[in-house]
Design an enzyme around this catalytic site. Structure first.
Site, PDB file in Angstrom:
ATOM      1  N   ASP A 407      78.253  48.844  80.550  1.00 18.86           N
ATOM      2  CA  ASP A 407      77.474  49.216  81.737  1.00 18.86           C
ATOM      3  C   ASP A 407      78.275  50.202  82.593  1.00 18.86           C
ATOM      4  O   ASP A 407      79.457  50.430  82.337  1.00 18.86           O
ATOM      5  CB  ASP A 407      77.167  47.924  82.515  1.00 18.86           C
ATOM      6  CG  ASP A 407      76.212  48.157  83.665  1.00 18.86           C
ATOM      7  OD1 ASP A 407      75.474  49.161  83.651  1.00 18.86           O
ATOM      8  OD2 ASP A 407      76.205  47.313  84.590  1.00 18.86           O
ATOM      9  N   GLU A 410      78.180  55.939  83.364  1.00 20.95           N
ATOM     10  CA  GLU A 410      77.688  57.334  83.565  1.00 20.95           C
ATOM     11  C   GLU A 410      78.842  58.307  83.794  1.00 20.95           C
ATOM     12  O   GLU A 410      78.691  59.471  83.443  1.00 20.95           O
ATOM     13  CB  GLU A 410      76.718  57.371  84.746  1.00 20.95           C
ATOM     14  CG  GLU A 410      75.422  56.618  84.495  1.00 20.95           C
ATOM     15  CD  GLU A 410      75.600  55.101  84.412  1.00 20.95           C
ATOM     16  OE1 GLU A 410      76.459  54.593  85.168  1.00 20.95           O
ATOM     17  OE2 GLU A 410      74.926  54.469  83.598  1.00 20.95           O
ATOM     18  N   ASP A 481      68.516  49.914  85.622  1.00 21.78           N
ATOM     19  CA  ASP A 481      68.001  49.096  86.721  1.00 21.78           C
ATOM     20  C   ASP A 481      66.579  49.462  87.133  1.00 21.78           C
ATOM     21  O   ASP A 481      66.354  50.104  88.159  1.00 21.78           O
ATOM     22  CB  ASP A 481      68.941  49.179  87.918  1.00 21.78           C
ATOM     23  CG  ASP A 481      70.303  48.593  87.582  1.00 21.78           C
ATOM     24  OD1 ASP A 481      70.418  47.937  86.527  1.00 21.78           O
ATOM     25  OD2 ASP A 481      71.237  48.798  88.364  1.00 21.78           O
TER      26      ASP A 481
HETATM   27  C1  GLC Z   1      74.303  47.260  86.982  1.00 24.72           C
HETATM   28  C2  GLC Z   1      73.556  47.043  85.671  1.00 24.72           C
HETATM   29  C3  GLC Z   1      72.914  45.668  85.682  1.00 24.72           C
HETATM   30  C4  GLC Z   1      73.981  44.614  85.920  1.00 24.72           C
HETATM   31  C5  GLC Z   1      74.740  44.893  87.213  1.00 24.72           C
HETATM   32  C6  GLC Z   1      75.900  43.940  87.430  1.00 24.72           C
HETATM   33  O1  GLC Z   1      73.429  47.325  88.039  1.00 24.72           O
HETATM   34  O2  GLC Z   1      72.632  48.041  85.421  1.00 24.72           O
HETATM   35  O3  GLC Z   1      72.236  45.435  84.486  1.00 24.72           O
HETATM   36  O4  GLC Z   1      73.395  43.356  85.970  1.00 24.72           O
HETATM   37  O5  GLC Z   1      75.230  46.212  87.196  1.00 24.72           O
HETATM   38  O6  GLC Z   1      76.798  44.006  86.386  1.00 24.72           O
END
Ligand code: GLC
Length: 767
Positions: A407, A410, A481
């Site tokens: 995650d 980017e 998200d």
């Molecule tokens: C980001 C991710 C989400 C995750 C969060 C906490 O917002 O896109 O899926 O739950 O981080 O890690």
């Protein structure tokens, strides 16, 4: 870029090198259908992250000099190269497929300064023509009948015509709308569908790039970037599937996943203790809702430090995983790229010692902030950093983790975007953030894949948020998200379709929506889309209402159970779709236009999709609706729920109460199904159910251990099912390489069910 007049040319090692008054243009026919157009503006050679290895097939082509142009001809394509490096493409019959635009560009908007001020006062976005010209810019003439598909995870509708987009991996927490130019992924590939032809263009430039699909002007569309090389591939092919096959020949294909990954997944950013996780797991088993995978979000770590375990809330490292594994669960853990700045934290210290983190132009380690506070960014463009990151996966594998969720890659940064000049590495050269931003997630996923492959020995399961063209070789992806909004459920369909057309076959959205609060009805409808999404995961955000299936009353629980069970029933079919994907790049989740490109009605069809070629799903994606207007393309279709026969090339209205997702199966189909299970591995899958739909048809089914790489060396069984219109079904084992054969087939047709034991000998069955 001004090239001027063509001066001279030579052909060297399969490359046509053309000298213009200012600058060099190269035309490389890689195959009869794939031509690379290149000008070495920034680097002398390609520095692709998407195309690995030499893809040139060494085909024969001719080069002829004509008065106005140079003509390069393969078996399938003719390329004419004019002054100014203008390039036109023709098919083998001489039909013009795609021409460079020769006129002036025209920015269509006019607004006087006086009114601009007024807009500013209320805080509106000011229209600008600052993107009018790029150093690298390709403008293609429109013939008028173009529809555009692909471009990765962009918001909005299926057909991208009349919209403009940017490629710059972006983590924007606001609710994604059609007005967004960019999301998390950069896949600079699109398919242009015209009435008489189709082609693809892949603009392999990792810098911030721009795509205007005839929004600026109806006479042309364009793509461009401020830096990098002019480097794009023109991809021809008779049909859309052929274009995708060619594009994925170039950038790679989604490899066959482990079977369990195709089951159902539950996640939440908000399982704060091991007791939370154990509670959720137990509830699934108690309620007999099938599930394989539980995801642990950042809370499982110690202070959000990657490759650590938070013992205070999650107990003895790995114990939770071991216990859940005993009950058939597979655990996926999140790993972000940001490494916490903390003395004594071994990952930070080792990375610092070895110089694995991105640096400022002055040579200090660059610091920004993510979940753990001050954090540094692994320089994934450096092969040594990747090898180190790969090695770190060992820690997770030893804990019993079965997949890694990448995650914030980017990369996200809480104290403003990384400046363009932050120093990164591009393999053997110094580079910077501007060049490496869009491939950061791609390279992180690649390192993760390689680590898992080495330490786990099974097919790696990686999920990423950010990626670039070609990431499909290493990772699956989710769309980031989203929110619990009907609008986002509506958008999920075209978004997953376009991701699939862009090579990313294994994708999904957060079922139920990540941010905001889901309603019972919205969850019930979303699970009906999730059921057919390659990645089927319910996930939600801290602070939003909990989103597990049982929290919204009996009816919604029942709908969840029904579609999750249906998903498990269809597992062998979905698994076969992934076999097909590894061979030809076709995604399991498809827009109708992929198979019916001559049908005008499906060019802009956003509310339905195909699950493979044989199943059509038309879910309700509007609040309060209990009917669905469904379009069936040509042919005969069977209503999955009632068996009713329907003629295609027609619209119909289908009753769709809360528990019904309208589904249709194409005539002549065999759909292989499993008997009910709670999770993959619960019992031997030695019986295969065949749902047979009358007509003529052939289906190829694969069976293997669903886990490792044995299938690549023949370790699988292949069955062929042939249905004939005379009412017979033939079952034949055509390849045997896996020791466990099916013991039994259950054939279901027109409400009749017949069982047959199987010994490996061909069977002929009267339906
Ligand atoms: C980001 C991710 C989400 C995750 C969060 C906490 O917002 O896109 O899926 O739950 O981080 O890690």
């Amino acid at each position: 870029m001004i090239f001027g007049k063509r001066k001279a040319y030579k052909v060297e090692e399969g490359i046509v090198r053309i000298q213009f008054a200012s600058g060099e243009g190269r035309v490389t026919p890689l195959t009869d259908e794939i031509i690379n157009i290149f000008s070495p503006i920034e680097t002398i050679e390609h520095r692709s992250k998407a195309v690995e290895g030499n893809k040139a097939k060494g085909i024969a082509f001719s080069v002829k000099e004509k008065p106005d142009y140079l003509e390069i001809q393969t078996k399938r394509l003719t390329v004419r190269v004019y002054d100014e490096f203008k390039v036109d493409f023709y098919d083998e019959k001489g039909m013009l497929l795609c021409a460079d635009y020769r006129g002036e560009r025209q920015f269509g908007r006019q607004i006087s300064d006086k009114f601009i001020k007024l807009l500013e006062v209320e805080g509106h976005e000011i229209p600008t023509d600052s993107n009018f010209n790029y150093d690298i810019q390709v403008v293609k003439q429109m013939e008028g009948d173009e529809a555009f598909y692909g471009l990765g995870d962009k918001t909005g509708f299926l057909n991208k015509r009349h919209y403009d987009y940017e490629m710059w991996n972006s983590d924007i927490p606001a609710a994604h709308t059609d007005a967004f130019k960019a999301l998390y992924k950069s896949i600079p590939f699109f398919i242009t569908l015209r009435k008489e032809c189709v082609y693809g263009i892949f603009f392999d430039n990792t810098y911030h790039s721009y795509f205007d699909m005839s929004k600026e002007n109806e006479r042309y569309y364009y793509f461009g970037a401020r830096k990098g090389n002019l480097d794009y591939y023109f991809i021809a092919g008779e049909t859309m599937p052929r274009i995708i096959k060619n594009y994925t020949f170039l950038t790679g294909r989604t490899p066959l996943p482990q079977l369990f990954t195709l089951g159902y997944h539950q996640s939440r950013w908000g399982y704060e203790t091991e007791a939370d996780v154990r509670g959720v797991a137990a509830k699934y088993r108690d309620l007999e809702i099938p599930i394989d995978t539980i995801h642990l979000d950042i809370d499982y770590m110690d202070g959000y430090k990657v490759f650590t375990w938070g013992e205070e809330d999650f107990g003895e490292p790995g114990k939770l995983i071991k216990d859940l594994t005993r009950d058939g669960f597979k655990i996926v853990t999140i790993i972000d790229p940001g490494v916490k700045v903390e003395e004594g934290y071994s990952v930070y210290e080792e990375g610092m010692r070895q110089g694995y983190f991105a640096k400022t132009p002055e040579g200090d380690t660059y610091v920004n902030a993510v979940w753990p506070g001050d954090a540094v960014y692994p320089d994934f463009g450096n092969p040594d950093t990747r090898a180190w990151w790969a090695k770190n996966q060992k820690y997770l594998v030893e804990l019993g983790v079965r997949g890694v969720w990448n995650d914030m890659n980017e990369p996200a940064s809480f104290r403003g975007e990384l400046p363009e000049d932050v120093v990164f590495t591009d393999e053997d050269e110094k580079s910077n953030h501007a060049a490496m931003h869009n491939v950061y997630g791609h390279l992180m996923a690649k390192a993760t894949y390689e680590g898992l492959k080495k330490y786990d020995n099974r097919r790696p399961f990686v999920i990423t948020r950010a990626c670039y063209s070609g990431s499909q070789k290493y990772t699956t992806a989710w769309t980031g998200d989203n929110q619990s909004l009907w609008e986002h459920l509506r958008m999920a369909i075209p978004q997953m379709c376009n991701l699939g057309l862009s090579g990313m076959a294994f994708v999904g959205t957060d079922v139920g929506g990540f941010g905001a609060d889901v309603t019972p009805e919205l969850l019930a409808r979303w699970v009906q889309v999730g059921c057919f999404s390659p990645l089927f995961r319910n996930h939600s955000s801290k602070g939003s209402v909990n989103q597990e299936p049982w929290l919204f009353g009996e009816e919604v629980l029942e709908v969840n159970r029904k579609y999750i069970k249906l998903r498990y029933r269809l597992l062998p079919y979905l698994y076969d779709l992934f076999w097909e994907c590894e061979k030809n790049g076709l995604p399991p989740f498809r827009p109708l236009v992929l198979h019916y490109e001559k049908d005008e009605t499906v060019k802009n069809l956003n509310g339905e999709f195909l699950f493979g070629e044989r199943i059509l799903a038309a879910p309700v994606v509007e609040q309060g609706m209990s009917q669905k207007l469904v379009y069936l393309p040509k042919g005969t279709w069977y209503d999955y729920w009632t068996g009713e026969k329907k003629k295609g090339a027609a619209w119909l209205m289908r009753e769709a109460p809360l528990d019904v997702c309208p589904l249709y199966v194409k005539e002549g189909s065999v759909i292989p199904c499993y008997e009910p299970m709670q999770y993959v591995g619960e019992h031997e899958m030695d019986t295969l159910i065949l749902d047979v739909y009358s007509g003529n048809g052939r289906y190829v089914h694969h069976q293997d251990n669903g886990e490792d790489f044995a299938y690549q060396n023949g370790g699988y069984n292949e069955y062929e099912f042939v249905i004939l219109a005379d009412g017979t079904l033939k079952i034949e084992l055509v390849h045997q390489g896996y020791e466990k054969l099916y013991q039994k087939f259950i054939v279901r047709h027109n409400g009749k069910s017949q069982g047959f034991s199987f010994t490996g000998k061909p069977l002929t069955i009267w339906l």
